[in-house]
Design a protein around this motif. Structure first.
Motif, PDB file in Angstrom:
ATOM      1  N   ARG A  91       4.789   6.137   6.139  1.00  0.00           N
ATOM      2  CA  ARG A  91       5.674   6.555   7.234  1.00  0.00           C
ATOM      3  C   ARG A  91       4.918   6.803   8.528  1.00  0.00           C
ATOM      4  NH1 ARG A  91       8.108   7.434  10.985  1.00  0.00           N
ATOM      5  NH2 ARG A  91      10.050   8.594  11.328  1.00  0.00           N
ATOM      6  N   HIS A  92       3.728   7.377   8.450  1.00  0.00           N
ATOM      7  CA  HIS A  92       3.071   7.862   9.659  1.00  0.00           C
ATOM      8  C   HIS A  92       1.839   7.062  10.072  1.00  0.00           C
ATOM      9  CE1 HIS A  92       5.635  11.404   9.903  1.00  0.00           C
ATOM     10  NE2 HIS A  92       5.426  11.612   8.611  1.00  0.00           N
ATOM     11  N   LEU A  93       1.336   6.173   9.233  1.00  0.00           N
ATOM     12  CA  LEU A  93       0.166   5.384   9.586  1.00  0.00           C
ATOM     13  C   LEU A  93       0.535   3.908   9.679  1.00  0.00           C
ATOM     14  CD1 LEU A  93      -2.667   7.003   7.416  1.00  0.00           C
ATOM     15  CD2 LEU A  93      -2.214   7.323   9.844  1.00  0.00           C
ATOM     16  N   PRO A  94      -0.116   3.143  10.550  1.00  0.00           N
ATOM     17  CA  PRO A  94       0.194   1.712  10.658  1.00  0.00           C
ATOM     18  C   PRO A  94      -0.237   0.964   9.405  1.00  0.00           C
ATOM     19  CG  PRO A  94      -1.705   2.285  12.014  1.00  0.00           C
ATOM     20  CD  PRO A  94      -1.133   3.575  11.526  1.00  0.00           C
ATOM     21  N   GLY A  95       0.402  -0.168   9.178  1.00  0.00           N
ATOM     22  CA  GLY A  95       0.036  -1.011   8.050  1.00  0.00           C
ATOM     23  C   GLY A  95       0.971  -0.935   6.873  1.00  0.00           C
ATOM     24  N   THR A  96       1.890   0.033   6.848  1.00  0.00           N
ATOM     25  CA  THR A  96       2.852   0.226   5.750  1.00  0.00           C
ATOM     26  C   THR A  96       2.200   0.234   4.374  1.00  0.00           C
ATOM     27  OG1 THR A  96       3.370  -2.159   5.536  1.00  0.00           O
ATOM     28  CG2 THR A  96       4.680  -0.880   7.107  1.00  0.00           C
ATOM     29  N   GLY A  97       0.955   0.703   4.311  1.00  0.00           N
ATOM     30  CA  GLY A  97       0.283   0.821   3.015  1.00  0.00           C
ATOM     31  C   GLY A  97      -0.081  -0.496   2.377  1.00  0.00           C
ATOM     32  N   GLY A  98      -0.063  -1.582   3.120  1.00  0.00           N
ATOM     33  CA  GLY A  98      -0.366  -2.899   2.554  1.00  0.00           C
ATOM     34  C   GLY A  98       0.888  -3.725   2.349  1.00  0.00           C
ATOM     35  N   HIS A  99       0.741  -4.817   1.609  1.00  0.00           N
ATOM     36  CA  HIS A  99       1.875  -5.714   1.407  1.00  0.00           C
ATOM     37  C   HIS A  99       2.908  -5.069   0.476  1.00  0.00           C
ATOM     38  CE1 HIS A  99       0.348  -6.388  -2.611  1.00  0.00           C
ATOM     39  NE2 HIS A  99       1.346  -7.187  -2.866  1.00  0.00           N
ATOM     40  N   LYS A 100       4.119  -5.593   0.495  1.00  0.00           N
ATOM     41  CA  LYS A 100       5.178  -5.095  -0.374  1.00  0.00           C
ATOM     42  C   LYS A 100       5.133  -5.861  -1.701  1.00  0.00           C
ATOM     43  CE  LYS A 100       8.181  -4.006   3.549  1.00  0.00           C
ATOM     44  NZ  LYS A 100       9.481  -4.282   4.203  1.00  0.00           N
ATOM     45  N   PRO A 101       4.883  -5.172  -2.819  1.00  0.00           N
ATOM     46  CA  PRO A 101       4.774  -5.872  -4.105  1.00  0.00           C
ATOM     47  C   PRO A 101       6.020  -6.673  -4.457  1.00  0.00           C
ATOM     48  CG  PRO A 101       3.957  -3.628  -4.290  1.00  0.00           C
ATOM     49  CD  PRO A 101       4.595  -3.739  -2.946  1.00  0.00           C
ATOM     50  N   ALA A 102       7.198  -6.215  -4.018  1.00  0.00           N
ATOM     51  CA  ALA A 102       8.428  -6.934  -4.353  1.00  0.00           C
ATOM     52  C   ALA A 102       8.478  -8.309  -3.714  1.00  0.00           C
ATOM     53  CB  ALA A 102       9.648  -6.118  -3.916  1.00  0.00           C
ATOM     54  N   GLU A 103       7.675  -8.522  -2.668  1.00  0.00           N
ATOM     55  CA  GLU A 103       7.681  -9.811  -2.002  1.00  0.00           C
ATOM     56  C   GLU A 103       6.719 -10.807  -2.621  1.00  0.00           C
ATOM     57  OE1 GLU A 103       6.928  -9.011   2.076  1.00  0.00           O
ATOM     58  OE2 GLU A 103       8.881  -8.062   2.429  1.00  0.00           O
ATOM     59  N   GLY A 104       5.966 -10.366  -3.631  1.00  0.00           N
ATOM     60  CA  GLY A 104       5.123 -11.303  -4.373  1.00  0.00           C
ATOM     61  C   GLY A 104       3.778 -11.514  -3.729  1.00  0.00           C
ATOM     62  N   ARG A 105       3.513 -12.718  -3.227  1.00  0.00           N
ATOM     63  CA  ARG A 105       2.193 -13.109  -2.781  1.00  0.00           C
ATOM     64  C   ARG A 105       1.680 -12.235  -1.641  1.00  0.00           C
ATOM     65  NH1 ARG A 105       2.950 -19.713  -2.578  1.00  0.00           N
ATOM     66  NH2 ARG A 105       2.887 -20.061  -4.835  1.00  0.00           N
ATOM     67  N   LEU A 106       0.335 -12.216  -1.557  1.00  0.00           N
ATOM     68  CA  LEU A 106      -0.327 -11.421  -0.530  1.00  0.00           C
ATOM     69  C   LEU A 106      -0.491 -12.248   0.739  1.00  0.00           C
ATOM     70  CD1 LEU A 106      -3.096  -9.908  -2.799  1.00  0.00           C
ATOM     71  CD2 LEU A 106      -1.029  -8.781  -2.028  1.00  0.00           C
ATOM     72  N   GLY A 107       0.596 -12.720   1.292  1.00  0.00           N
ATOM     73  CA  GLY A 107       0.518 -13.554   2.480  1.00  0.00           C
ATOM     74  C   GLY A 107       0.574 -12.724   3.743  1.00  0.00           C
ATOM     75  N   GLY A 108       0.769 -13.405   4.875  1.00  0.00           N
ATOM     76  CA  GLY A 108       0.901 -12.706   6.133  1.00  0.00           C
ATOM     77  C   GLY A 108      -0.374 -12.566   6.924  1.00  0.00           C
ATOM     78  N   GLY A 109      -1.475 -13.161   6.487  1.00  0.00           N
ATOM     79  CA  GLY A 109      -2.719 -13.086   7.229  1.00  0.00           C
ATOM     80  C   GLY A 109      -3.500 -11.832   6.920  1.00  0.00           C
ATOM     81  N   PRO A 110      -4.736 -11.733   7.445  1.00  0.00           N
ATOM     82  CA  PRO A 110      -5.577 -10.567   7.167  1.00  0.00           C
ATOM     83  C   PRO A 110      -5.033  -9.306   7.820  1.00  0.00           C
ATOM     84  CG  PRO A 110      -6.598 -11.994   8.810  1.00  0.00           C
ATOM     85  CD  PRO A 110      -5.412 -12.737   8.278  1.00  0.00           C
ATOM     86  N   ALA A 111      -5.306  -8.180   7.194  1.00  0.00           N
ATOM     87  CA  ALA A 111      -4.869  -6.892   7.746  1.00  0.00           C
ATOM     88  C   ALA A 111      -5.633  -6.588   9.023  1.00  0.00           C
ATOM     89  CB  ALA A 111      -5.086  -5.788   6.715  1.00  0.00           C
TER      90      ALA A 111
END
Length: 247
Positions: A91-111
């Protein structure tokens, strides 16, 4: 690495062999080899901290409270605390804690660099208190993000098309010893990231290089500290017997 590491003008896929023979690609390999050392060392420290938190919360804390062993109900309050800490981080830090597991693959580019603290804190809260089972997803995100951040500090003119290769190599280094072999970690990362086609050919060489270096660093630090390499292999598996009704 200010120049593009890949050939082509976007109308046709580049020739992987031509790209691998280019001077820019060789420079990328040197950068990846150098980045594999600090990234894998950071991943080792992250896993050591997770193990220490798990030991503290599931062994030392019950003993300090006067309990005999770890009660069966003990994980329940810890899971509630883990969920609260993770939610506050998201809620309070950027990045939303990483990728959303429900969406499957770790896509979206580097953090991005600003997202890394939130990802690390959410992972520590969930892993250290038992709300998650495996560290592979946080390691992949943190390894890739750290590698790109370090590469841009060294080479401010890092080409946008080089960033995914550097990120993949950092992720390879971070999970190099997780499954007991750098090759198995490479297969895990290729499956998780969904890399295929020409990009797979270009990522595989720097990725395996970083994975090999990462395995060496994990082995050396594990021997030096006596902590081991934090492989996910089960060290003590009880002998299999006939299953009971409860099992």
């Amino acid at each position: 690495m200010s120049a593009e590491p890949a050939a082509g003008d976007g109308t046709a896929p580049p020739d992987p062999l031509a790209v691998m023979r280019s001077r820019n690609y060789l420079g990328l390999l040197l950068m990846v080899a150098a980045l594999g050392v600090p990234v894998s060392a950071a991943a080792f420290g992250f896993l050591a901290l997770v193990q220490e938190l798990q030991s503290l919360t599931y062994k030392d804390l019950p003993r300090a409270l006067g309990l005999h062993g770890t009660p069966l109900w003990w994980p329940l309050p810890l899971l509630a605390v883990a969920g609260l800490l993770t939610a506050l981080t998201i809620r309070h830090l950027p990045g939303t804690g990483g990728h959303k597991p429900a969406e499957g693959r770790l896509g979206g580019g580097p953090a991005a660099a600003r997202d890394l603290p939130g990802i690390a804190l959410a992972a520590l809260a969930s892993l250290g208190l038992g709300a998650a089972l495996g560290p592979e997803a946080p390691l992949i995100a943190l390894g890739g993000g750290l590698a790109v951040y370090a590469a841009r500090l060294v080479r401010p003119g890092l080409a946008p098309s080089a960033a995914p290769l550097v990120a993949a190599a950092g992720s390879f280094a971070a999970v190099s010893a997780l499954l007991g072999s750098p090759l198995l970690g490479a297969f895990l990362l290729m499956e998780a990231s969904g890399v295929a086609g020409t990009m797979l050919s270009l990522v595989l060489v720097p990725g395996l290089l970083a994975s090999g270096i990462g395995a060496l660093i994990f082995t050396g630090l594990g021997s030096w500290t006596g902590l081991g390499t934090y492989s996910l292999a089960l060290p003590h598996v009880p002998h299999a017997t006939q299953p009971t009704v409860a099992e």
